[in-house]
Design a protein around this motif. Structure first.
Motif, PDB file in Angstrom:
ATOM      1  N   PHE A  85     -60.890 -27.892  34.185  1.00 46.34           N
ATOM      2  CA  PHE A  85     -60.821 -26.789  33.226  1.00 46.34           C
ATOM      3  C   PHE A  85     -61.068 -25.463  33.937  1.00 46.34           C
ATOM      4  O   PHE A  85     -60.455 -24.454  33.618  1.00 46.34           O
ATOM      5  N   LEU A  86     -61.973 -25.476  34.896  1.00 43.35           N
ATOM      6  CA  LEU A  86     -62.253 -24.275  35.664  1.00 43.35           C
ATOM      7  C   LEU A  86     -60.980 -23.734  36.295  1.00 43.35           C
ATOM      8  O   LEU A  86     -60.736 -22.516  36.294  1.00 43.35           O
ATOM      9  N   ALA A  87     -60.157 -24.619  36.832  1.00 37.10           N
ATOM     10  CA  ALA A  87     -58.955 -24.197  37.547  1.00 37.10           C
ATOM     11  C   ALA A  87     -58.027 -23.364  36.672  1.00 37.10           C
ATOM     12  O   ALA A  87     -57.559 -22.291  37.079  1.00 37.10           O
ATOM     13  N   LYS A  88     -57.772 -23.825  35.456  1.00 36.93           N
ATOM     14  CA  LYS A  88     -56.866 -23.053  34.598  1.00 36.93           C
ATOM     15  C   LYS A  88     -57.534 -21.800  34.054  1.00 36.93           C
ATOM     16  O   LYS A  88     -56.862 -20.801  33.780  1.00 36.93           O
ATOM     17  N   GLN A  89     -58.867 -21.836  33.932  1.00 36.72           N
ATOM     18  CA  GLN A  89     -59.586 -20.650  33.471  1.00 36.72           C
ATOM     19  C   GLN A  89     -59.606 -19.567  34.556  1.00 36.72           C
ATOM     20  O   GLN A  89     -59.553 -18.376  34.255  1.00 36.72           O
ATOM     21  N   ILE A  90     -59.678 -19.990  35.805  1.00 38.09           N
ATOM     22  CA  ILE A  90     -59.568 -19.031  36.910  1.00 38.09           C
ATOM     23  C   ILE A  90     -58.192 -18.382  36.884  1.00 38.09           C
ATOM     24  O   ILE A  90     -58.056 -17.159  37.014  1.00 38.09           O
ATOM     25  N   LYS A  91     -57.189 -19.202  36.697  1.00 38.45           N
ATOM     26  CA  LYS A  91     -55.811 -18.705  36.656  1.00 38.45           C
ATOM     27  C   LYS A  91     -55.619 -17.704  35.518  1.00 38.45           C
ATOM     28  O   LYS A  91     -54.832 -16.751  35.630  1.00 38.45           O
ATOM     29  N   ILE A 341     -61.870 -41.859  46.034  1.00 40.18           N
ATOM     30  CA  ILE A 341     -62.193 -41.019  44.868  1.00 40.18           C
ATOM     31  C   ILE A 341     -61.204 -39.865  44.799  1.00 40.18           C
ATOM     32  O   ILE A 341     -60.880 -39.245  45.815  1.00 40.18           O
ATOM     33  N   TYR A 342     -60.704 -39.568  43.615  1.00 42.23           N
ATOM     34  CA  TYR A 342     -59.778 -38.449  43.460  1.00 42.23           C
ATOM     35  C   TYR A 342     -60.339 -37.432  42.468  1.00 42.23           C
ATOM     36  O   TYR A 342     -61.177 -37.748  41.628  1.00 42.23           O
ATOM     37  N   THR A 343     -59.899 -36.202  42.613  1.00 41.67           N
ATOM     38  CA  THR A 343     -60.278 -35.145  41.676  1.00 41.67           C
ATOM     39  C   THR A 343     -59.057 -34.740  40.874  1.00 41.67           C
ATOM     40  O   THR A 343     -57.917 -34.890  41.326  1.00 41.67           O
ATOM     41  N   PHE A 344     -59.292 -34.229  39.683  1.00 46.03           N
ATOM     42  CA  PHE A 344     -58.183 -33.860  38.804  1.00 46.03           C
ATOM     43  C   PHE A 344     -57.624 -32.487  39.174  1.00 46.03           C
ATOM     44  O   PHE A 344     -58.373 -31.524  39.321  1.00 46.03           O
ATOM     45  N   PRO A 345     -56.308 -32.405  39.317  1.00 45.84           N
ATOM     46  CA  PRO A 345     -55.683 -31.116  39.616  1.00 45.84           C
ATOM     47  C   PRO A 345     -55.494 -30.298  38.332  1.00 45.84           C
ATOM     48  O   PRO A 345     -55.756 -30.790  37.227  1.00 45.84           O
ATOM     49  N   LEU A 346     -55.041 -29.086  38.494  1.00 45.37           N
ATOM     50  CA  LEU A 346     -54.663 -28.269  37.340  1.00 45.37           C
ATOM     51  C   LEU A 346     -53.353 -28.822  36.794  1.00 45.37           C
ATOM     52  O   LEU A 346     -52.337 -28.835  37.480  1.00 45.37           O
ATOM     53  N   LEU A 347     -53.403 -29.323  35.562  1.00 41.86           N
ATOM     54  CA  LEU A 347     -52.226 -29.949  34.974  1.00 41.86           C
ATOM     55  C   LEU A 347     -51.350 -28.914  34.266  1.00 41.86           C
ATOM     56  O   LEU A 347     -51.861 -28.095  33.495  1.00 41.86           O
ATOM     57  N   PRO A 348     -50.044 -28.942  34.498  1.00 47.00           N
ATOM     58  CA  PRO A 348     -49.139 -28.060  33.759  1.00 47.00           C
ATOM     59  C   PRO A 348     -49.226 -28.362  32.263  1.00 47.00           C
ATOM     60  O   PRO A 348     -49.572 -29.481  31.861  1.00 47.00           O
ATOM     61  N   LEU A 349     -48.927 -27.379  31.450  1.00 52.04           N
ATOM     62  CA  LEU A 349     -49.003 -27.542  30.000  1.00 52.04           C
ATOM     63  C   LEU A 349     -48.145 -28.708  29.531  1.00 52.04           C
ATOM     64  O   LEU A 349     -48.539 -29.462  28.629  1.00 52.04           O
ATOM     65  N   LYS A 350     -46.991 -28.888  30.145  1.00 53.07           N
ATOM     66  CA  LYS A 350     -46.090 -29.987  29.778  1.00 53.07           C
ATOM     67  C   LYS A 350     -46.777 -31.338  29.977  1.00 53.07           C
ATOM     68  O   LYS A 350     -46.660 -32.242  29.142  1.00 53.07           O
ATOM     69  N   THR A 351     -47.489 -31.475  31.093  1.00 57.44           N
ATOM     70  CA  THR A 351     -48.188 -32.722  31.391  1.00 57.44           C
ATOM     71  C   THR A 351     -49.330 -32.956  30.406  1.00 57.44           C
ATOM     72  O   THR A 351     -49.533 -34.074  29.923  1.00 57.44           O
ATOM     73  N   GLN A 352     -50.080 -31.892  30.113  1.00 65.13           N
ATOM     74  CA  GLN A 352     -51.178 -32.013  29.159  1.00 65.13           C
ATOM     75  C   GLN A 352     -50.679 -32.470  27.792  1.00 65.13           C
ATOM     76  O   GLN A 352     -51.275 -33.349  27.164  1.00 65.13           O
TER      77      GLN A 352
END
Length: 366
Positions: A85-91, A341-352
């Motif tokens: 969530f931080l990633a898209k909020q930074i954007k 272990i993987y971390t979640f990327p910033l998902l495009p709106l289409k993917t969400q």
């Protein structure tokens, strides 16, 4: 992620009204953090050390934080969103950059974890990790053994994604997080697909897998599972590591005979980081920097970890963490496990949207 709310946390919430005193704006810090996610005396120690009063509010999902930030004028100086969530909020321009000259304790942070977080926060410009964890499987040792025998695949996603296993576990109860962006990638990982892919190619495959096991799932919820697992009302839960560790502790405290174990599936699992960030319109960014630097003190970070049973990203704090916690691979994963272990990327709106639609179909299916 979501934490379980405990009444004890209310005792640490401090408000201006409660004190019956007035303070200048620069003497007050407003913090917005997850529920049940801080040691009982952390706030009072900060206040004593700095003379800054704290108004400490809590939330239980990322969407609430995001809505307040987008609306603007939230009044908060520090918020603690999860890294995706931080990633898209930074954007979206919702945060102000950190002034690292005011954060001398930055040196204590784990460089490997900080490097991994650059996928969400390039150059670690806007946020500092508060606590982190994994999404794995907790289970009632005795009930799962009774249902599946001695060779139950408790170290694998096969425990919950194999239809035959789920049929046998239905009678004692299996719960999943109610989170499409965390659960569908777990199914993708089990199927051998990339759980961090941002296209929609494998979402339908994950949906179909969930539909196959759906008849045998007790429920989807992100906090109910904690007490239910501790009380023996369910026998398996997919959830957040620290929450499920709390289930384990509560069962022991209750002396109810429920034996709980938490495992990170051998195929790999997701990690999440809850990040301290300063909103762009924060009233008191100076105090916010002082609080972040305070939390990065090794002894403070260790005390929080010892209480909430979530690992911190502070290398200097690790030796101060209780031995049973820092040596538990379900809390502090081994290097070999960390490689998966993987971390979640910033998902495009289409993917969400695709994930939400798939998840709705799963939940409403019988």
């Amino acid at each position: 992620m979501m934490k379980f709310f405990k009444k004890t946390l209310l005792a640490t919430s401090i408000t201006i009204v409660a004190t019956g005193m007035a303070y200048a704006a620069d003497d007050v810090l407003h913090v917005y953090n997850w529920s049940d996610y801080i040691a009982p005396d952390t706030i009072s120690k900060f206040e004593k050390q700095t003379g800054i009063k704290v108004v400490y509010d809590v939330f239980d999902n990322n969407e609430i934080v995001e809505a307040k930030l987008i609306a603007g004028n939230s009044g908060y100086d520090i918020v603690v969103p999860s890294n995706a969530f931080l990633a898209k909020q930074i954007k979206a321009g919702l945060y102000q950059p950190l002034d690292k000259s005011k954060l001398p304790n930055w040196k204590n942070l784990n460089p490997t974890l900080m490097k991994a977080l650059e996928v969400n926060d390039p150059e670690n410009k806007y946020a500092v990790p508060y606590m982190w964890g994994t999404i794995g499987i907790a289970y009632n040792v005795d009930k799962v053994k009774a249902a599946l025998g001695d060779n139950a695949p408790t170290d694998s996603w096969d425990l919950v994604f194999n239809v035959e296993n789920m049929k046998k576990l239905k009678s004692c109860g299996v719960a999943f997080l109610d989170s499409p962006t965390e659960m569908l990638p777990a199914a993708m990982k089990y199927l051998g697909n990339d759980p961090t892919a941002t296209d929609t190619t494998h979402i339908k495959d994950a949906q179909e897998l969930f539909l196959k096991i759906r008849p045998y799932v007790a429920y989807f919820h992100s906090s109910k599972n904690i007490l239910d697992l501790a009380n023996g009302n369910i026998c398996v839960s997919v959830g957040y590591s620290g929450d499920l560790q709390q289930s384990k502790v509560r069962a022991k405290e209750a002396k109810n005979g429920v034996n709980i174990q938490y495992n990170i599936p051998k195929e790999g699992a997701a990690s999440f980081f809850d990040m301290m960030a300063i909103p762009k319109d924060a009233p008191n960014p100076e105090a916010a920097h002082k609080f972040i630097n305070f939390i990065m003190q090794p002894e403070i970070a260790a005390e929080i970890t010892n209480y909430v049973r979530f690992p911190n990203a502070n290398s200097a704090a690790t030796p101060l963490v209780a031995e049973d916690i820092r040596n538990d691979p379900g809390i502090y994963p081994t290097d070999a496990v960390m490689e998966k272990i993987y971390t979640f990327p910033l998902l495009p709106l289409k993917t969400q949207r695709a994930m939400v639609n798939s998840w709705t179909k799963v939940k409403t299916s019988k």
